[in-house]
Write an enzyme that holds these catalytic residues in place. Structure first.
Site, PDB file in Angstrom:
ATOM      1  N   ARG A 172      25.512  30.098  -3.538  1.00 32.29           N
ATOM      2  CA  ARG A 172      24.889  29.133  -4.462  1.00 32.29           C
ATOM      3  C   ARG A 172      25.777  27.937  -4.804  1.00 32.29           C
ATOM      4  O   ARG A 172      25.552  27.238  -5.787  1.00 32.29           O
ATOM      5  CB  ARG A 172      24.435  29.806  -5.764  1.00 32.29           C
ATOM      6  N   LYS A 184      25.266  13.209  -0.690  1.00 34.30           N
ATOM      7  CA  LYS A 184      24.060  13.584   0.060  1.00 34.30           C
ATOM      8  C   LYS A 184      24.516  14.463   1.214  1.00 34.30           C
ATOM      9  O   LYS A 184      25.397  14.082   1.978  1.00 34.30           O
ATOM     10  CB  LYS A 184      23.385  12.343   0.645  1.00 34.30           C
ATOM     11  N   GLU A 194      27.261  -0.723   8.443  1.00 33.40           N
ATOM     12  CA  GLU A 194      27.062  -0.182   7.087  1.00 33.40           C
ATOM     13  C   GLU A 194      27.887  -0.971   6.061  1.00 33.40           C
ATOM     14  O   GLU A 194      27.480  -1.106   4.902  1.00 33.40           O
ATOM     15  CB  GLU A 194      27.405   1.314   7.033  1.00 33.40           C
ATOM     16  N   LYS A 216      29.471   1.421  -3.018  1.00 34.89           N
ATOM     17  CA  LYS A 216      28.630   2.625  -2.974  1.00 34.89           C
ATOM     18  C   LYS A 216      28.870   3.491  -4.208  1.00 34.89           C
ATOM     19  O   LYS A 216      27.919   4.024  -4.791  1.00 34.89           O
ATOM     20  CB  LYS A 216      28.879   3.427  -1.691  1.00 34.89           C
ATOM     21  N   GLU A 260      18.970   9.180  -6.209  1.00 38.04           N
ATOM     22  CA  GLU A 260      18.086   8.210  -5.560  1.00 38.04           C
ATOM     23  C   GLU A 260      16.685   8.157  -6.162  1.00 38.04           C
ATOM     24  O   GLU A 260      15.678   8.284  -5.479  1.00 38.04           O
ATOM     25  CB  GLU A 260      18.016   8.486  -4.047  1.00 38.04           C
ATOM     26  N   ARG A 314      19.664   3.438  -5.812  1.00 40.10           N
ATOM     27  CA  ARG A 314      20.374   3.976  -4.639  1.00 40.10           C
ATOM     28  C   ARG A 314      19.573   3.749  -3.348  1.00 40.10           C
ATOM     29  O   ARG A 314      20.142   3.621  -2.266  1.00 40.10           O
ATOM     30  CB  ARG A 314      20.692   5.464  -4.836  1.00 40.10           C
ATOM     31  N   ASN A 367      19.383   1.832   1.657  1.00 40.19           N
ATOM     32  CA  ASN A 367      18.615   2.040   2.886  1.00 40.19           C
ATOM     33  C   ASN A 367      18.161   0.723   3.508  1.00 40.19           C
ATOM     34  O   ASN A 367      17.322   0.715   4.411  1.00 40.19           O
ATOM     35  CB  ASN A 367      17.404   2.933   2.602  1.00 40.19           C
ATOM     36  N   HIS A 384      17.324   0.403   7.106  1.00 35.95           N
ATOM     37  CA  HIS A 384      17.057   1.749   7.607  1.00 35.95           C
ATOM     38  C   HIS A 384      15.568   2.000   7.861  1.00 35.95           C
ATOM     39  O   HIS A 384      15.222   2.774   8.746  1.00 35.95           O
ATOM     40  CB  HIS A 384      17.602   2.798   6.631  1.00 35.95           C
ATOM     41  N   HIS A 390      15.111   3.340  11.389  1.00 36.52           N
ATOM     42  CA  HIS A 390      14.673   4.704  11.707  1.00 36.52           C
ATOM     43  C   HIS A 390      13.563   4.698  12.750  1.00 36.52           C
ATOM     44  O   HIS A 390      13.497   5.575  13.607  1.00 36.52           O
ATOM     45  CB  HIS A 390      14.185   5.414  10.437  1.00 36.52           C
ATOM     46  N   HIS A 431      23.347   5.162  15.162  1.00 38.24           N
ATOM     47  CA  HIS A 431      22.631   4.914  13.907  1.00 38.24           C
ATOM     48  C   HIS A 431      22.938   3.518  13.345  1.00 38.24           C
ATOM     49  O   HIS A 431      22.033   2.753  13.018  1.00 38.24           O
ATOM     50  CB  HIS A 431      23.006   6.015  12.906  1.00 38.24           C
TER      51      HIS A 431
END
Ligand SMILES: NC(=O)c1ccc[n+]([C@@H]2O[C@H](COP(=O)([O-])OP(=O)(O)OC[C@H]3O[C@@H](n4cnc5c(N)ncnc54)[C@H](O)[C@@H]3O)[C@@H](O)[C@H]2O)c1
Length: 350
Positions: free
Chosen positions: A112, A134, A176, A214, A224, A228, A232, A235, A239, A252
């Protein structure tokens, strides 16, 4: 009758991100370094001169985005059980964003949740993936669809690792960095325009600025729910490009670079960005050999693929649109015709 569990929590999960040569450190607990054969071959000996522990194990998983999956997570978890890791034990993510995301995820679910430290070794993971908690993995339904928010205890960014990074991987990280500057910091963008990131001192300064940007965003919106999502930028389009090219043609960061150009063109059409600002971003991306164009074969199919994006709902697509240089707008009300008119300029005949 009603029973309330008072779960209002004030937890201080703050952590430090150090951008410097790693200082020797000893952990008085069981530690597992999670890495892959490539990173281990290049840099494990160096890391082991810096990090010692009461008991230290090395767990390697296969290298590659396609291995960011349940099988690799099982490999990590089984090894932790075999070595009788407990809740005081710790993991160290030693590699690029793939290793960072999987190690963080394994740490978030093992008994956990146990602690982990990020030691990112690619530029992309140093400026972006290692910061903000993340974590996750992919499955046959798509990329990064399974995961948890689980913050590391510390992030150790050592520029030493970047000396072995291939040029394309370096460029992917630069994309980035550009993303952080365009969305949040005009001065940082101008710094990037005027300086050369191939100079190690300049690069270290840029890593610091990107990480600071960041960190500020994550501190405001850890999970997010709002701002946040601005990270993206590039992105949503990127994507789709990754999806259409089956994650094989572009790294990426390269797909994000093209995606940023598409988002900029959308901003120009919406009157949120000047032509010359969009051009300046293109030039900056080109300076690091990043791709800035893409042949869309079928604009309708490209548009439909937006709906696979995690940020989109059944009926609305969330776009991150830059506002000039240094500001950003998150919107789900871009008209389809407007987006199609941008996509049309990337058609095969263009
Ligand atoms: N969690 C987040 O917030 C976040 C943010 C951005 C990206 N990501 C994730 O990060 C991943 C991409 O990360 P990446 O670009 O680091 O890719 P990666 O982890 O696949 O690394 C790229 C390649 O470089 C190799 N490598 C790593 N360090 C090296 C070094 N020092 N020298 C030479 N080669 C080295 C790796 O073994 C790999 O082959 C994606 O899975 C993406 O989803 C996560």
């Amino acid at each position: 009758m009603q029973v309330t569990i008072p779960l209002k929590q004030v937890i201080d999960n703050s952590y430090d991100i150090t951008i410097d040569t790693i200082k020797p450190v000893h952990y008085d607990t069981k530690v597992a370094i999670i890495t892959n054969p490539k990173v281990a071959g290049l840099h494990l000996a160096y890391l082991l001169t810096k990090i010692t522990a009461k008991e230290l194990y090395i767990i390697t998983v296969a290298d590659g985005e396609e291995y960011k999956n349940q099988d690799s997570i099982n490999t990590i978890l089984e090894s932790l059980f075999n070595h009788k890791f407990n809740r005081k034990s710790m993991l160290i993510a030693f590699g690029g964003g793939v290793i960072g995301d999987m190690t963080g995820y394994a740490a978030s679910i093992y008994q956990r949740g146990i602690s982990f430290v990020q030691v990112p070794t690619t530029l992309l993971s140093q400026v972006d993936a290692s910061v903000g908690g993340k974590t996750g993995m992919s499955n046959s339904y798509g990329k990064n669809l399974i995961g948890a928010f689980h913050q590391p205890k510390a992030v150790l960014i050592d520029p030493h690792f970047l000396t072995t990074l291939p040029a394309r991987e370096f460029g992917a990280g630069v994309a980035e960095i550009v993303k952080m500057a365009v969305t949040f910091n005009r001065e940082f963008f101008e710094f990037l325009e005027n300086e050369d990131l191939r100079n190690p001192n300049i690069l270290q300064e840029a890593i610091k600025q990107a990480v600071q940007t960041k960190a500020n965003v994550v501190a405001k919106d850890e999970k997010e729910h709002g701002i946040r999502a601005a990270l993206n930028y590039g992105h949503t389009f990127g994507h789709v490009i990754e999806n259409e090219t089956k994650y094989r043609k572009y790294l990426h960061g390269e797909a994000v670079a093209i995606g940023m150009v598409m988002a900029n063109d959308t901003a120009v059409k919406m009157g949120l960005m000047k032509d010359d600002e969009a051009l300046r971003i293109k030039k900056l991306l080109e300076k690091y050999n990043l791709p800035i164009t893409y042949n869309i074969v079928d604009t309708d199919s490209f548009y439909e693929t937006f709906f696979l994006d995690k940020k989109s709902s059944d009926s609305a697509i969330t776009f991150i649109i830059p506002v000039g240089l240094g500001d950003v707008k998150i919107t789900d009300s871009c008209k389809k015709e407007l987006i199609i008119s941008v996509l049309d300029t990337f058609g095969v005949t263009s």
